[in-house]
Motif scaffolding. Structure first.
Motif, PDB file in Angstrom:
ATOM      1  N   GLU A  75       0.826  -0.929  -0.128  1.00  0.00           N
ATOM      2  CA  GLU A  75      -0.009  -0.012  -0.075  1.00  0.00           C
ATOM      3  C   GLU A  75       0.807   1.132   0.053  1.00  0.00           C
ATOM      4  O   GLU A  75       0.545   2.299  -0.494  1.00  0.00           O
ATOM      5  N   CYS A  78       1.474   2.679  -3.371  1.00  0.00           N
ATOM      6  CA  CYS A  78       0.189   2.933  -4.347  1.00  0.00           C
ATOM      7  C   CYS A  78      -0.182   4.175  -4.133  1.00  0.00           C
ATOM      8  O   CYS A  78      -0.235   4.866  -3.230  1.00  0.00           O
ATOM      9  N   ILE A  79      -0.282   4.770  -5.438  1.00  0.00           N
ATOM     10  CA  ILE A  79      -0.799   6.296  -5.470  1.00  0.00           C
ATOM     11  C   ILE A  79      -2.445   6.490  -5.766  1.00  0.00           C
ATOM     12  O   ILE A  79      -3.027   7.600  -5.575  1.00  0.00           O
ATOM     13  N   GLY A  80      -3.113   5.191  -5.617  1.00  0.00           N
ATOM     14  CA  GLY A  80      -4.646   5.294  -5.602  1.00  0.00           C
ATOM     15  C   GLY A  80      -5.229   5.429  -6.785  1.00  0.00           C
ATOM     16  O   GLY A  80      -6.357   6.104  -6.901  1.00  0.00           O
ATOM     17  N   CYS A  81      -4.184   5.300  -8.131  1.00  0.00           N
ATOM     18  CA  CYS A  81      -4.874   5.712  -9.328  1.00  0.00           C
ATOM     19  C   CYS A  81      -6.316   4.942  -9.645  1.00  0.00           C
ATOM     20  O   CYS A  81      -6.923   5.227 -10.541  1.00  0.00           O
ATOM     21  N   GLY A  82      -6.200   3.704  -9.215  1.00  0.00           N
ATOM     22  CA  GLY A  82      -7.265   2.777  -9.505  1.00  0.00           C
ATOM     23  C   GLY A  82      -7.249   2.012 -10.784  1.00  0.00           C
ATOM     24  O   GLY A  82      -8.359   1.554 -11.447  1.00  0.00           O
ATOM     25  N   ASN A  83      -6.208   2.219 -11.514  1.00  0.00           N
ATOM     26  CA  ASN A  83      -5.892   1.509 -12.830  1.00  0.00           C
ATOM     27  C   ASN A  83      -6.187   0.073 -12.518  1.00  0.00           C
ATOM     28  O   ASN A  83      -7.024  -0.683 -13.515  1.00  0.00           O
ATOM     29  N   GLY A 104     -15.273   4.291  -9.569  1.00  0.00           N
ATOM     30  CA  GLY A 104     -14.852   3.214  -8.393  1.00  0.00           C
ATOM     31  C   GLY A 104     -15.865   2.274  -8.359  1.00  0.00           C
ATOM     32  O   GLY A 104     -16.966   2.262  -8.893  1.00  0.00           O
ATOM     33  N   VAL A 105     -15.110   1.066  -7.986  1.00  0.00           N
ATOM     34  CA  VAL A 105     -15.972  -0.092  -8.153  1.00  0.00           C
ATOM     35  C   VAL A 105     -17.054  -0.152  -7.296  1.00  0.00           C
ATOM     36  O   VAL A 105     -16.962   0.458  -5.974  1.00  0.00           O
ATOM     37  N   ARG A 113     -10.026  -2.514  -3.983  1.00  0.00           N
ATOM     38  CA  ARG A 113     -10.760  -1.457  -4.017  1.00  0.00           C
ATOM     39  C   ARG A 113      -9.911  -0.189  -3.518  1.00  0.00           C
ATOM     40  O   ARG A 113      -9.091  -0.741  -2.647  1.00  0.00           O
ATOM     41  N   VAL A 114     -10.035   0.946  -3.869  1.00  0.00           N
ATOM     42  CA  VAL A 114      -9.226   2.135  -3.484  1.00  0.00           C
ATOM     43  C   VAL A 114      -9.679   2.432  -2.262  1.00  0.00           C
ATOM     44  O   VAL A 114     -10.893   3.244  -2.213  1.00  0.00           O
ATOM     45  N   GLU A 115      -9.091   2.540  -1.060  1.00  0.00           N
ATOM     46  CA  GLU A 115      -9.590   2.982   0.058  1.00  0.00           C
ATOM     47  C   GLU A 115      -8.628   3.892   0.813  1.00  0.00           C
ATOM     48  O   GLU A 115      -7.358   3.477   0.978  1.00  0.00           O
ATOM     49  N   ASN A 116      -9.020   5.006   1.456  1.00  0.00           N
ATOM     50  CA  ASN A 116      -7.950   5.978   1.819  1.00  0.00           C
ATOM     51  C   ASN A 116      -6.618   6.031   0.959  1.00  0.00           C
ATOM     52  O   ASN A 116      -5.581   6.422   1.566  1.00  0.00           O
ATOM     53  N   GLY A 117      -7.020   6.334  -0.167  1.00  0.00           N
ATOM     54  CA  GLY A 117      -5.961   6.511  -1.341  1.00  0.00           C
ATOM     55  C   GLY A 117      -5.034   5.675  -1.619  1.00  0.00           C
ATOM     56  O   GLY A 117      -3.927   5.697  -2.405  1.00  0.00           O
ATOM     57  N   ARG A 118      -5.157   4.224  -1.313  1.00  0.00           N
ATOM     58  CA  ARG A 118      -4.297   3.148  -1.633  1.00  0.00           C
ATOM     59  C   ARG A 118      -5.312   2.015  -1.802  1.00  0.00           C
ATOM     60  O   ARG A 118      -6.309   1.728  -1.278  1.00  0.00           O
TER      61      ARG A 118
END
Lengths: 154, 365, 121
Positions: A75, A78-83, A104-105, A113-118
């Motif tokens: 984590e 991770c930048i949380g781009c969600g790719n 977002g899923v 899932r991206v949570e708190n940016g990660r």
């Protein structure tokens, strides 16, 4: 992602063979792959290695979480781009209007899932690697910061 | 679902509960999660006061000033920007948002560069050029919405239904994403490479890598250039976009496009420091952007800072007026990077909006 | 312990900046936090540059531009151009405000926000 060396340096390094491996280094490799557990190393449970054992438990916690599919998420990288969330073929199929369309899923229990940016592994149960025993690396392919890895490639 | 104002993607799908921010990237998540950390307080000459006294002091300073500039406004709603415009007109003030996109936005407003939207890029675009912008860092979720997402006419996923071209001076994170069905061009000479592309599209001969991309461009009616700091004459960029298809300016600054629409210009702070004695900073921090020598001159001026959070410039301010975070604590509208107007519905209600503060200042003058 | 670092020549190199998403995220939260320093007080060089000049990932260096200098941490990453150093855009890079810098090893700690702001006073 921990390397075998990261693990080796906290092992007793006596090559005592009690775990069934010839060397502590090969034990380190097997630990990483999830083929051995810390319990197999008897000397680690002696008082003198207590501190080391705690360190190893920390290092291995992240891997143990992911052993069912071999998916390991770091984590911190991770930048949380969600790719990864968006390209996941299972997400695309199950959630075409959400993740499949770049948002977002929307699934209650998605794989990622991206949570708190990660990115966070929510439920590997849906992952093709788990369900269909397929070698799918879609999520890792679109991560340029190496936040996603697979055990077999380490 | 809430809208994130962390960058000009203006993602509208953010979910929040007590402990978790869902779907927002790291920048957006910290905007939401860190909302109550390091908040600004009303200050006059470093001393704690109430917000009305701070506004009164700002008015007093502005009444005596002989030259004013307003800096920032990138995190401001269109409504707040319009209020700043009134203030600027009243004071004949300079305005600057620190963005280098002025030239290209002007060409867009003049109709010389055809633009498109994030949704249309997703639904139709085949070749996507990311030119001189490390979008993975500056607008982290953009590519999930334009390139990796499936679209109406792009159902088969990025490896088959898209062609990615990344152009930069270095191997950025975005460049590392150029894998299958993709090309990365490392160049310091944008103009030369654009020239090669134009020549090749018009039937000329160019290097193998350029020819490969041009073959892909010819496969589709809908291709797009998502542009950052393209270093080339505007005429050349115009020609290039016309040959390729469409353009989207990728200025990460949240409502930078709104700024350009509202003010129609930008007066570079670096060039007008000598002509002002007072600087109003709204929402941004020039100390992150402006070089040391110019900054030293700026710090000799009277400084009024309107900010939700303690910033570097607020430490040097004569007056600090705390404001609500646009989109999170107060509503309004903003323009996304592709000029689409987005309505902000704030999940929290707190503090004074910049619009209200600027209106009070206008009223006092 | 021998300090080989002391014998290194100064590295003169062009400097360029970029917007870093991790830096932007800590900046969003709190600019006076230690995370801000960790993500901003960095100078990134290409592995080939690091090898050529014996610089290591995580090492402290003094980065100078004319009379101004900062103590920054080296990050070795191939996202830096081979012939240039790279810094996340922040008050640190704006303080140096130069497209050319010299890099030399130092034993001193990283420059903090407060130290930096002091230089503007």
């Amino acid at each position: 992602m921990p390397s075998p060396m990261d693990i080796y340096k906290f092992l007793p390094k006596t090559n005592c063979k009690l775990c069934g491996e010839q060397t502590c280094m090969s034990f380190a490799f097997k630990l990483l792959k999830g083929e051995k557990s810390l319990n197999d190393c008897k000397p680690l449970f002696e008082k003198e290695f207590e501190e080391n054992r705690r360190k190893l438990e920390e290092i291995l916690a992240v891997i143990e979480k992911a052993t069912e599919t071999g998916l390991v998420v770091n984590e911190e990288l991770c930048i949380g781009c969600g790719n990864c969330v968006v390209v996941c073929p299972v997400h695309v199929y199950e959630d075409p209007k959400g993740a499949g369309s770049g948002y977002g899923v929307k699934l209650e229990r998605p794989i990622l899932r991206v949570e708190n940016g990660r990115v966070r592994v929510v439920d590997v149960g849906l992952c093709r690697r788990y369900r269909d025993k397929m070698i799918c690396v879609a999520c890792r392919e679109c991560c340029p910061t190496s936040a996603i890895a697979f055990l077999e490639e380490l | 679902m809430w809208t994130c104002t962390g960058c000009s993607c203006l993602c509208e799908d953010v979910e929040i509960d007590e402990n978790t921010v869902r779907h927002a990237c790291r920048i957006g998540a910290e905007l939401f999660r860190g909302r109550s950390i390091s908040r600004a307080e009303p200050l006059v000459e470093g001393k704690r006061t109430d917000i009305d006294s701070a506004i009164d002091k700002a008015v007093e300073i502005l009444k005596e000033s002989k030259g004013v500039a307003i800096y920032g406004l990138n995190r401001s709603t269109l409504e707040a920007q319009r209020e700043a415009l009134k203030l600027a007109e009243k004071l004949s003030a300079f305005v600057d948002n620190g963005s280098e996109f002025g030239r290209i936005v002007e060409a867009i407003f003049e109709g010389l560069i055809p633009i498109t939207t994030i949704e249309d890029v997703r639904d139709y675009a085949y070749v996507q050029f990311y030119w001189r912008c490390d979008v993975h860092n500056s607008m982290p979720r953009l590519m999930a919405r334009t390139y990796y997402a499936r679209g109406k006419k792009r159902q088969r996923g990025y490896e088959e239904d898209r062609y990615l071209v990344v152009v930069d001076v270095r191997k950025s994170h975005t460049a590392m994403l150029a894998k299958k069905n993709a090309s990365f061009f490392k160049t310091e000479n944008d103009a030369e490479l654009i020239g090669e592309f134009i020549k090749a599209i018009r039937g000329g001969v160019a290097s193998g890598d350029v020819m490969r991309v041009v073959r892909e461009v010819k496969k589709s009616e809908f291709n797009v250039i998502l542009g950052g700091q393209i270093d080339a004459p505007m005429k050349l960029i115009e020609e290039f976009v016309k040959e390729v298809g469409y353009f989207v300016p990728l200025d990460y600054r949240t409502n930078s496009m709104g700024f350009f629409k509202t003010f129609g210009r930008r007066d570079e702070l670096e060039k007008i420091v000598e002509d002002i004695d007072t600087l109003i900073v709204v929402g941004d921090d020039p100390m992150d952007d402006v070089g040391f020598d110019v900054m030293k001159s700026i710090l000799k001026l009277k400084i009024i800072v309107i900010t939700p959070k303690i910033s570097f410039i607020s430490k040097f301010a004569d007056v600090v007026i705390p404001s609500a975070i646009s989109g999170l604590e107060c509503g309004g509208k903003m323009l996304r990077c592709d000029f689409k107007e987005v309505e902000l519905k704030p999940p929290f209600k707190e503090g004074f909006s910049e619009e209200k503060i600027l209106k009070s200042i206008n009223g006092g003058l | 312990m021998l300090r080989f670092a002391k014998f290194l020549r100064k590295l003169e190199i062009e400097l360029t900046t970029y917007r870093d998403g991790f830096q932007a995220s800590v900046s969003e939260r709190d600019k006076f936090d230690k995370d801000f320093v960790e993500r901003s007080a960095l100078i990134i060089i290409h592995p080939n540059t690091a090898k050529a000049f014996g610089l290591k990932d995580g090492q402290m260096v003094k980065v100078s531009a004319g009379e101004r200098s900062l103590n920054l941490r080296i990050k070795v990453d191939e996202m830096a151009p081979e012939n240039k150093a790279l810094m996340p855009k922040s008050i640190y890079s704006s303080y140096l405000d130069s497209d050319k810098v010299t890099i030399e090893p130092t034993d001193d700690g990283v420059t903090t926000q407060d130290e930096l702001l002091e230089r503007y006073r």
